[in-house]
Design a protein around this motif. Sequence first.
Motif, PDB file in Angstrom:
ATOM      1  N   ARG A 334       0.827  -1.177  -0.081  1.00  0.00           N
ATOM      2  CA  ARG A 334       0.088   0.190  -0.129  1.00  0.00           C
ATOM      3  C   ARG A 334       0.885   1.362  -0.161  1.00  0.00           C
ATOM      4  N   PRO A 335       1.389   1.379  -1.219  1.00  0.00           N
ATOM      5  CA  PRO A 335       2.412   2.852  -1.327  1.00  0.00           C
ATOM      6  C   PRO A 335       1.487   4.038  -1.088  1.00  0.00           C
ATOM      7  N   PRO A 336       2.117   5.182  -0.626  1.00  0.00           N
ATOM      8  CA  PRO A 336       1.449   6.461  -0.707  1.00  0.00           C
ATOM      9  C   PRO A 336       1.056   6.835  -2.188  1.00  0.00           C
TER      10      PRO A 336
ATOM     11  N   VAL B  10      -4.558   3.024   7.491  1.00  0.00           N
ATOM     12  CA  VAL B  10      -4.352   3.569   6.027  1.00  0.00           C
ATOM     13  C   VAL B  10      -4.231   4.835   6.432  1.00  0.00           C
ATOM     14  N   VAL B  38       5.362   7.433  11.987  1.00  0.00           N
ATOM     15  CA  VAL B  38       6.075   7.978  10.827  1.00  0.00           C
ATOM     16  C   VAL B  38       5.389   9.073  10.078  1.00  0.00           C
ATOM     17  N   MET B  41       5.403  10.809   3.990  1.00  0.00           N
ATOM     18  CA  MET B  41       4.885  10.095   2.854  1.00  0.00           C
ATOM     19  C   MET B  41       3.904   9.103   3.390  1.00  0.00           C
ATOM     20  N   GLN B  43       1.415   9.458   5.132  1.00  0.00           N
ATOM     21  CA  GLN B  43       0.044  10.088   5.101  1.00  0.00           C
ATOM     22  C   GLN B  43      -0.791  10.197   4.057  1.00  0.00           C
ATOM     23  N   ARG B  44       0.039   9.966   2.951  1.00  0.00           N
ATOM     24  CA  ARG B  44      -0.665   9.954   1.616  1.00  0.00           C
ATOM     25  C   ARG B  44      -1.376   8.709   1.185  1.00  0.00           C
ATOM     26  N   GLY B  45      -2.401   8.251   1.990  1.00  0.00           N
ATOM     27  CA  GLY B  45      -3.029   7.218   1.812  1.00  0.00           C
ATOM     28  C   GLY B  45      -2.395   5.665   1.870  1.00  0.00           C
ATOM     29  N   GLY B  46      -1.201   5.797   2.320  1.00  0.00           N
ATOM     30  CA  GLY B  46      -0.336   4.691   2.368  1.00  0.00           C
ATOM     31  C   GLY B  46      -0.463   3.832   3.787  1.00  0.00           C
ATOM     32  N   SER B  47       0.247   2.853   3.943  1.00  0.00           N
ATOM     33  CA  SER B  47       0.022   1.936   4.925  1.00  0.00           C
ATOM     34  C   SER B  47       0.828   2.794   6.551  1.00  0.00           C
ATOM     35  N   GLU B  75      -7.873  -1.396   9.440  1.00  0.00           N
ATOM     36  CA  GLU B  75      -8.366  -2.055   8.117  1.00  0.00           C
ATOM     37  C   GLU B  75      -7.882  -3.374   8.089  1.00  0.00           C
ATOM     38  N   LEU B  77      -6.672  -5.544   5.561  1.00  0.00           N
ATOM     39  CA  LEU B  77      -5.341  -5.860   4.936  1.00  0.00           C
ATOM     40  C   LEU B  77      -4.107  -5.438   5.675  1.00  0.00           C
ATOM     41  N   GLU B  78      -4.150  -4.237   6.399  1.00  0.00           N
ATOM     42  CA  GLU B  78      -3.173  -3.801   7.354  1.00  0.00           C
ATOM     43  C   GLU B  78      -2.981  -4.652   8.392  1.00  0.00           C
ATOM     44  N   ARG B  81      -1.064  -7.691   6.925  1.00  0.00           N
ATOM     45  CA  ARG B  81       0.499  -7.191   6.816  1.00  0.00           C
ATOM     46  C   ARG B  81       1.236  -7.238   8.060  1.00  0.00           C
ATOM     47  N   PRO B 101      -5.903  -1.051  -1.818  1.00  0.00           N
ATOM     48  CA  PRO B 101      -4.662  -0.229  -2.055  1.00  0.00           C
ATOM     49  C   PRO B 101      -4.342  -0.253  -3.525  1.00  0.00           C
TER      50      PRO B 101
END
Lengths: 577, 191
Positions: A334-336, B10, B38, B41, B43-47, B75, B77-78, B81, B101
């Motif tokens: 799940r990349p940004p 997410v 962290v 980066m 924050q932009r919909g990432g893990s 979520e 999937l998270e 993970r 994702p």
Amino acid sequence: MKKLLLGNEAVARGLYESGCTIVSSYPGTPSTEITEFVAEYDEVYAEWAPNEKVAVEVAIGASIGGARAFAAMKHVGLNVAADPLFTASYTGVNGGLVIAVADDPGMHSSQNEQDSRNHAISSKLPMVEPSDSSECKEFVKIAYELSEKYDTPVLLRLTTRVAHSQSLTELCDRTEVGVKPYEKNPKKYVMVPANAIGRHTVVEARTKSLIEYAETSPINTVEDNGTEIGVIAAGCCYEYAKEAFGNKASYLKLGMVNPLPKKLIADFCAKYSKVYVIEELDPVIENHCRVMGLNVIGKEVFPMEGEINAAMIKEKVLGVKAEVKALDEPIPVRPPVMCPGCPHRGVFYVLKKLGVTVNGDIGCYTLGSAAPLNAMDATVCMGYSVSGIHGFTKASAANGKSVAVIGDSTFIHSGITGLINIAYNKSNSVVIVLDNSITGMTGHQQNPTTGVTLKGDMTTSVNLEALCKAVGINRIIEVDPHDIEKVEAAVKESLAAEEPTVIIARRPCIMIKKAVIKKPLIVDQDKCKSCKACMKIGCPAISVRKDTKKARIDDTLCVGCELCVKMCKFDAIKIND
Amino acid sequence: MSGNIMIVGVGGQGTLLASRLLGAVLPGMGYDVKISEVHGMSQRGGSVVTYVRYGEKVSSPIIDKGEADFILAFEQLEAARYISYLKPNGKIIMNTQKIDPMPVITGAMDYPENIPEKIKALGIDIIPVDALSMAEESGSAKAVNVVLLGVISKFLGIDTEHFEKAIENTVKPKFIEINKKAYRKGLEYNI
């Protein structure tokens, strides 16, 4: 009173308590919050500078002017500020000067993972490195004392895990130190060769004194637990080692990472049968030990890349590995991604469609490199895109189809000098300034184009069109990046033009107040022909239903920007009334 | 007593507020606390991952594989993970929401099916919670974080009054009531 503070917030608190009055920084993860937190104190003047070089120069000027001054930046920002830094080492200070640099081992949000301790060594500046929030605060105070006592700027090194971890910190009152009188002293402050030669001698003598200080400094501490194993570590690595060994090891914790003590380290090494140097990135402490002929274990066990953690130490040193469970199937990453409604999306869609070479830059829009847009060819550093495209087109004129993309804040940071080069050297380059009215990636900071200061006051704003015109660019086109027909026409015309062009793609970041958020859109399931045209823009709110193969829009994510509406030839996407 | 809690989700789901609320409560219970997050980066919909550690004295700010007592997953999937971070007898409290994702959106990969069942089959204690519905019933889909904190609170022995005080001190005034309601829903969730 003890309070849970973020490392960066604790640095800000340390600045406040130390009587610091002037702060100038450029945002950069993981350093940004220091300056945001310190701006909340009325007693401290704080500002965002256009780049790190300017920030450090402001702080140097404030120090010469007699104030306790400060600047913060990420590791790569220190490269930008290296020029003033190296010579400020010669001039020394009047009021105390502390410069924080936040390294990012593991590259959570950086383009490289350089080790800033090397900058401290080469600029001959003392550097302190805290390991938790409490030390973040205390080390700022010690840094100011060292700065004024030894007449030197002092570097405060943080890493992501210290900057972005919260731990309990005792709050104290502010000590007002006032502003020292400024006395004219060209031999100290005017760095022409004749004066600088004398100052270099001062710097070398200072380093000798600082090594002596390091031998007995209260921030270089020995914890002897009568063990076989000795550990030398600084910063967060000390915490990892404590976690891994507890009192089964003895520790030399180095709060000062430049210059390093000699006798203290040699004496420590003599006491234990095995001494591990545990440090992330470069073998700075290890090499220091090896030069002294000390037999330590370091990079033959621990990596040069990425972060260290307690589990890794346990595994490498004690041979203990935790048993873990995992699902027996691949977990999609799940990349940004660019946010739903992100103004950059339209531009990258067009660039991909036209198949142009894209010289990219540093910011949210670097995400344009990811699938499905894949619309970026090179990203190096802040400002690279504008300078780089000139070199790229000079080298491969036959290619003919390349553009630079750069955000508003990055353009001001160091894109404008590249643009001057384009105009001056008659380059026929196309530069797209993605003006989203904010510094996005670092968490929405103001910048010289936004008309608002860090403290929230209204101010003048850079007129990008007038600026580009003033440096000699005559073709300047403003477009709404969501008006993709106009973006496409502008890019095509500009690529065909006989002169350089700046296209300003202007639309506010969807995360800021100025942005217009509309009702979520829906897909008319009868009209959807499963052509997946709407998927080409890489919006995280749109997906394809597994059962019917038709598109659907997640109404918790969609902000109604309607870019997808323009993709659909069947009018299947509409406003949900 | 000490504990390691991982909060995973997410970017944009409110994991940072969840750790902030725990950070407002745990020191008052007499613990040393470290929280690591962290920014940037992620924050932009990432893990996104946040580590919350508490005990008499905490050294490392992060939780290593095999060391988490709880995973609070926003979520599915998270949750999947990060199960390698769980202790052998650790618990996963998982919001049943699914967010695709990018590799799933683009069709490059499939979203794994039956995640709760597969996790259970590994012998892991998992508590699935439809926190999104409970948050919506409380007045805002954004209150998923506080619903999940309500569920984990009973395991941590967090005092309700103490937690509600933390809500009052942390969230904007107009969201206080929604969050308190969401917290109670989580507390009352029948496991």
